[in-house]
Design a protein around this motif. Structure first.
Motif, PDB file in Angstrom:
ATOM      1  N   THR A  90     -30.680 -12.141  27.906  1.00 41.44           N
ATOM      2  CA  THR A  90     -31.615 -11.969  26.789  1.00 41.44           C
ATOM      3  C   THR A  90     -30.934 -12.290  25.465  1.00 41.44           C
ATOM      4  O   THR A  90     -31.518 -12.962  24.598  1.00 41.44           O
ATOM      5  N   ALA A  91     -29.701 -11.815  25.300  1.00 38.92           N
ATOM      6  CA  ALA A  91     -28.963 -12.095  24.066  1.00 38.92           C
ATOM      7  C   ALA A  91     -28.796 -13.596  23.868  1.00 38.92           C
ATOM      8  O   ALA A  91     -28.975 -14.114  22.757  1.00 38.92           O
ATOM      9  N   LEU A  92     -28.448 -14.309  24.933  1.00 40.64           N
ATOM     10  CA  LEU A  92     -28.288 -15.758  24.811  1.00 40.64           C
ATOM     11  C   LEU A  92     -29.603 -16.415  24.407  1.00 40.64           C
ATOM     12  O   LEU A  92     -29.619 -17.320  23.565  1.00 40.64           O
ATOM     13  N   TYR A 183     -33.433  -4.058  23.305  1.00 43.85           N
ATOM     14  CA  TYR A 183     -33.563  -5.281  24.089  1.00 43.85           C
ATOM     15  C   TYR A 183     -35.016  -5.575  24.462  1.00 43.85           C
ATOM     16  O   TYR A 183     -35.370  -6.736  24.693  1.00 43.85           O
ATOM     17  N   VAL A 184     -35.860  -4.553  24.545  1.00 39.80           N
ATOM     18  CA  VAL A 184     -37.297  -4.810  24.690  1.00 39.80           C
ATOM     19  C   VAL A 184     -37.818  -5.484  23.425  1.00 39.80           C
ATOM     20  O   VAL A 184     -38.609  -6.443  23.480  1.00 39.80           O
ATOM     21  N   ALA A 185     -37.379  -5.000  22.263  1.00 34.73           N
ATOM     22  CA  ALA A 185     -37.772  -5.631  20.999  1.00 34.73           C
ATOM     23  C   ALA A 185     -37.264  -7.069  20.924  1.00 34.73           C
ATOM     24  O   ALA A 185     -37.951  -7.955  20.393  1.00 34.73           O
ATOM     25  N   ALA A 186     -36.060  -7.321  21.465  1.00 39.05           N
ATOM     26  CA  ALA A 186     -35.543  -8.695  21.510  1.00 39.05           C
ATOM     27  C   ALA A 186     -36.452  -9.570  22.366  1.00 39.05           C
ATOM     28  O   ALA A 186     -36.735 -10.732  22.024  1.00 39.05           O
ATOM     29  N   GLY A 187     -36.934  -9.029  23.486  1.00 37.10           N
ATOM     30  CA  GLY A 187     -37.872  -9.776  24.327  1.00 37.10           C
ATOM     31  C   GLY A 187     -39.175 -10.058  23.612  1.00 37.10           C
ATOM     32  O   GLY A 187     -39.759 -11.143  23.755  1.00 37.10           O
ATOM     33  N   ALA A 188     -39.650  -9.079  22.821  1.00 34.25           N
ATOM     34  CA  ALA A 188     -40.866  -9.297  22.037  1.00 34.25           C
ATOM     35  C   ALA A 188     -40.663 -10.424  21.025  1.00 34.25           C
ATOM     36  O   ALA A 188     -41.560 -11.254  20.808  1.00 34.25           O
ATOM     37  N   MET A 281     -21.005 -13.539  21.300  1.00 34.55           N
ATOM     38  CA  MET A 281     -21.454 -12.566  22.285  1.00 34.55           C
ATOM     39  C   MET A 281     -20.348 -11.606  22.685  1.00 34.55           C
ATOM     40  O   MET A 281     -20.623 -10.490  23.141  1.00 34.55           O
ATOM     41  N   THR A 282     -19.100 -12.024  22.540  1.00 31.14           N
ATOM     42  CA  THR A 282     -17.976 -11.169  22.935  1.00 31.14           C
ATOM     43  C   THR A 282     -17.116 -10.775  21.744  1.00 31.14           C
ATOM     44  O   THR A 282     -15.930 -10.481  21.894  1.00 31.14           O
ATOM     45  N   THR A 283     -17.726 -10.760  20.557  1.00 28.54           N
ATOM     46  CA  THR A 283     -17.007 -10.381  19.335  1.00 28.54           C
ATOM     47  C   THR A 283     -17.622  -9.118  18.759  1.00 28.54           C
ATOM     48  O   THR A 283     -18.645  -9.166  18.069  1.00 28.54           O
ATOM     49  N   PRO A 284     -17.043  -7.951  19.044  1.00 31.58           N
ATOM     50  CA  PRO A 284     -17.597  -6.704  18.511  1.00 31.58           C
ATOM     51  C   PRO A 284     -17.472  -6.636  16.995  1.00 31.58           C
ATOM     52  O   PRO A 284     -16.558  -7.218  16.397  1.00 31.58           O
ATOM     53  N   ASN A 285     -18.399  -5.926  16.391  1.00 32.60           N
ATOM     54  CA  ASN A 285     -18.348  -5.690  14.950  1.00 32.60           C
ATOM     55  C   ASN A 285     -17.352  -4.559  14.675  1.00 32.60           C
ATOM     56  O   ASN A 285     -17.583  -3.417  15.079  1.00 32.60           O
ATOM     57  N   PRO A 286     -16.247  -4.838  13.991  1.00 26.21           N
ATOM     58  CA  PRO A 286     -15.228  -3.798  13.782  1.00 26.21           C
ATOM     59  C   PRO A 286     -15.701  -2.666  12.889  1.00 26.21           C
ATOM     60  O   PRO A 286     -15.084  -1.595  12.861  1.00 26.21           O
ATOM     61  N   ALA A 287     -16.796  -2.875  12.159  1.00 27.77           N
ATOM     62  CA  ALA A 287     -17.286  -1.833  11.256  1.00 27.77           C
ATOM     63  C   ALA A 287     -18.151  -0.796  11.975  1.00 27.77           C
ATOM     64  O   ALA A 287     -18.510   0.220  11.389  1.00 27.77           O
ATOM     65  N   VAL A 288     -18.465  -1.062  13.239  1.00 29.15           N
ATOM     66  CA  VAL A 288     -19.354  -0.169  13.979  1.00 29.15           C
ATOM     67  C   VAL A 288     -18.554   0.879  14.735  1.00 29.15           C
ATOM     68  O   VAL A 288     -17.588   0.558  15.431  1.00 29.15           O
ATOM     69  N   LYS A 289     -18.924   2.133  14.602  1.00 29.53           N
ATOM     70  CA  LYS A 289     -18.286   3.208  15.353  1.00 29.53           C
ATOM     71  C   LYS A 289     -18.700   3.115  16.818  1.00 29.53           C
ATOM     72  O   LYS A 289     -19.876   3.014  17.141  1.00 29.53           O
ATOM     73  N   ASN A 290     -17.701   3.147  17.704  1.00 27.86           N
ATOM     74  CA  ASN A 290     -17.978   3.069  19.126  1.00 27.86           C
ATOM     75  C   ASN A 290     -16.864   3.787  19.874  1.00 27.86           C
ATOM     76  O   ASN A 290     -15.709   3.372  19.843  1.00 27.86           O
ATOM     77  N   ALA A 291     -17.224   4.858  20.554  1.00 23.11           N
ATOM     78  CA  ALA A 291     -16.217   5.657  21.253  1.00 23.11           C
ATOM     79  C   ALA A 291     -15.827   5.047  22.595  1.00 23.11           C
ATOM     80  O   ALA A 291     -14.826   5.438  23.185  1.00 23.11           O
ATOM     81  N   GLY A 292     -16.609   4.060  23.069  1.00 22.18           N
ATOM     82  CA  GLY A 292     -16.330   3.463  24.361  1.00 22.18           C
ATOM     83  C   GLY A 292     -15.733   2.069  24.239  1.00 22.18           C
ATOM     84  O   GLY A 292     -15.112   1.724  23.229  1.00 22.18           O
ATOM     85  N   ASP A 293     -15.908   1.249  25.263  1.00 20.44           N
ATOM     86  CA  ASP A 293     -15.425  -0.122  25.235  1.00 20.44           C
ATOM     87  C   ASP A 293     -16.116  -0.901  24.126  1.00 20.44           C
ATOM     88  O   ASP A 293     -17.324  -0.741  23.911  1.00 20.44           O
ATOM     89  N   PRO A 294     -15.380  -1.755  23.401  1.00 20.16           N
ATOM     90  CA  PRO A 294     -16.013  -2.568  22.350  1.00 20.16           C
ATOM     91  C   PRO A 294     -17.148  -3.412  22.919  1.00 20.16           C
ATOM     92  O   PRO A 294     -17.050  -3.936  24.034  1.00 20.16           O
ATOM     93  N   TYR A 295     -18.227  -3.535  22.157  1.00 17.98           N
ATOM     94  CA  TYR A 295     -19.450  -4.174  22.647  1.00 17.98           C
ATOM     95  C   TYR A 295     -19.848  -5.310  21.713  1.00 17.98           C
ATOM     96  O   TYR A 295     -19.847  -5.160  20.492  1.00 17.98           O
ATOM     97  N   GLY A 296     -20.161  -6.458  22.295  1.00 21.34           N
ATOM     98  CA  GLY A 296     -20.649  -7.596  21.527  1.00 21.34           C
ATOM     99  C   GLY A 296     -22.155  -7.672  21.622  1.00 21.34           C
ATOM    100  O   GLY A 296     -22.870  -6.769  21.189  1.00 21.34           O
TER     101      GLY A 296
END
Length: 358
Positions: A90-92, A183-188, A281-296
């Motif tokens: 969907t992201a692509l 991601y539903v909104a992305a589909g819309a 797609m594989t470049t996380p935003n460093p300004a975003v707080k994320n306690a888990g694995d970095p997400y793109g």
């Protein structure tokens, strides 16, 4: 039953027709991979595992029944529901629209989404893809409320409209919070801007160009003899009739098709988008707080030691998936299962650990 197989440390072309030549390092690796999954039969695993390195097929094994009542076995060609692995596709699709000039990910969502409420004014299109929109995750609702929300199987846009009055959970763009709603909104957006259904746009712009003929959103229209039945335990089929999924998790696929997808992400070939766009797609935003694995965008980075794999998991009742790749060795690992008590992430990490060793 939970599966514990291996420790987690740590593409190429379309799947080749044969494995590595005798006596090569690839053959030695293939043997280690075979030994690594040797206990899966004994543990009662059901599904398919497939591993490639640098375009060479090293492991393709099917386990257990696709359907218990008929004893029909899983095979490498069996289709499985892949849940949230759908999100990267969907992201692509949204990035394809961006390259065509239909939108920019920095645009306000409300500039493109019909009926967008004023409360969503701060949400950018890109926030949908990196889970920072602040939109409530509709799949986290109590089952009774979810059945009411989805009972008449609304379209992507209708489902988004039903959530317009829900308050945001946090300011957009500030903190990672996994949300299928984004991601539903992305589909819309994909349907609104392309003038096509989500399935049609994906088929024409992504799936067919990549040769992913076994991948579809139309699970109910596929041949039952070629797809797995999902089970919540050893004998109980999962009930998916009241569980429609959208652009957040509707795809079904095979391990071979998921390898084709991984190969595309590794090589940017065919050039559906530029390499620079694909890398986002594989470049996380460093300004975003994320306690888990970095997400793109629909993909996360999983690092253990000095190695980093790019991956995502997926889950629906009775179906679980791990899909990942490693750039340095062009390794691709896919684990799909039709038994809800398995642990494909753990299995996939163990296989990636072996495949990506230098």
């Amino acid at each position: 039953m939970a599966f514990a197989l291996g420790a987690c440390t740590g593409g190429g072309a379309a799947p080749p027709s044969s494995g590595p030549s005798s006596g090569t390092p690839a053959q030695a690796l293939a043997k280690r991979l075979e030994q690594h999954v040797g206990s899966l039969d004994r543990l009662g695993f059901r599904g398919v595992v497939e591993v490639h390195r640098d375009g060479e097929l090293l492991l393709s094994r099917a386990f257990g029944p696709a359907e218990v009542s008929t004893t029909r076995p899983n095979t490498p060609a069996t289709r499985f529901r892949i849940g949230s692995v759908t999100k990267q596709v969907t992201a692509l699709a949204l990035l394809v629209l961006e390259e065509r000039g239909a939108l920019r990910l920095t645009d306000p969502l409300c500039a493109h989404l019909p009926g967008c409420p004023p409360e969503w004014a701060a949400i950018a299109v890109g926030h949908l893809l990196d889970h920072t929109s602040g939109l409530v995750n509709y799949l986290a609702l109590p089952r009774e409320q979810l059945v009411t929300l989805l009972g008449d199987r609304p379209s992507h846009l209708e489902l988004v409209h039903r959530m317009r009055s829900w308050p945001l959970t946090r300011p957009p763009g500030t903190e990672f919070e996994y949300s299928n709603t984004g991601y539903v909104a992305a589909g819309a957006l994909i349907e609104h801007l392309s003038g096509e259904s989500y399935e049609s746009f994906l088929r024409r712009t992504v799936l067919d160009p990549l040769g992913m003929g076994a991948t579809t959103t139309a699970w109910d229209e596929t041949d039952p003899a070629g797809r797995a039945v999902g089970y919540t335990d050893a004998t109980t089929p999962a009930d998916l009739t009241s569980f429609p999924r959208y652009s957040d998790g509707s795809l079904s696929s095979t391990t071979a098709d998921l390898h084709r997808w991984n190969t595309f992400l590794l090589t940017a070939n065919p050039p559906l988008v530029t390499r620079a766009t694909l890398d986002r797609m594989t470049t996380p935003n460093p300004a975003v707080k994320n306690a888990g694995d970095p997400y793109g965008y629909g993909l996360q980075l999983h690092k253990v030691g000095s190695e980093t794999s790019v991956e995502h998991s997926g889950g629906l009742p009775g179906f679980l998936t791990y899909n990942g790749f490693h750039r340095g060795t062009r390794s691709s690992v896919t684990v799909v299962s039709n038994l809800g008590t398995t642990d494909p992430d753990n299995i996939g990490h163990g296989l990636m650990d072996l495949a990506a060793r230098r």
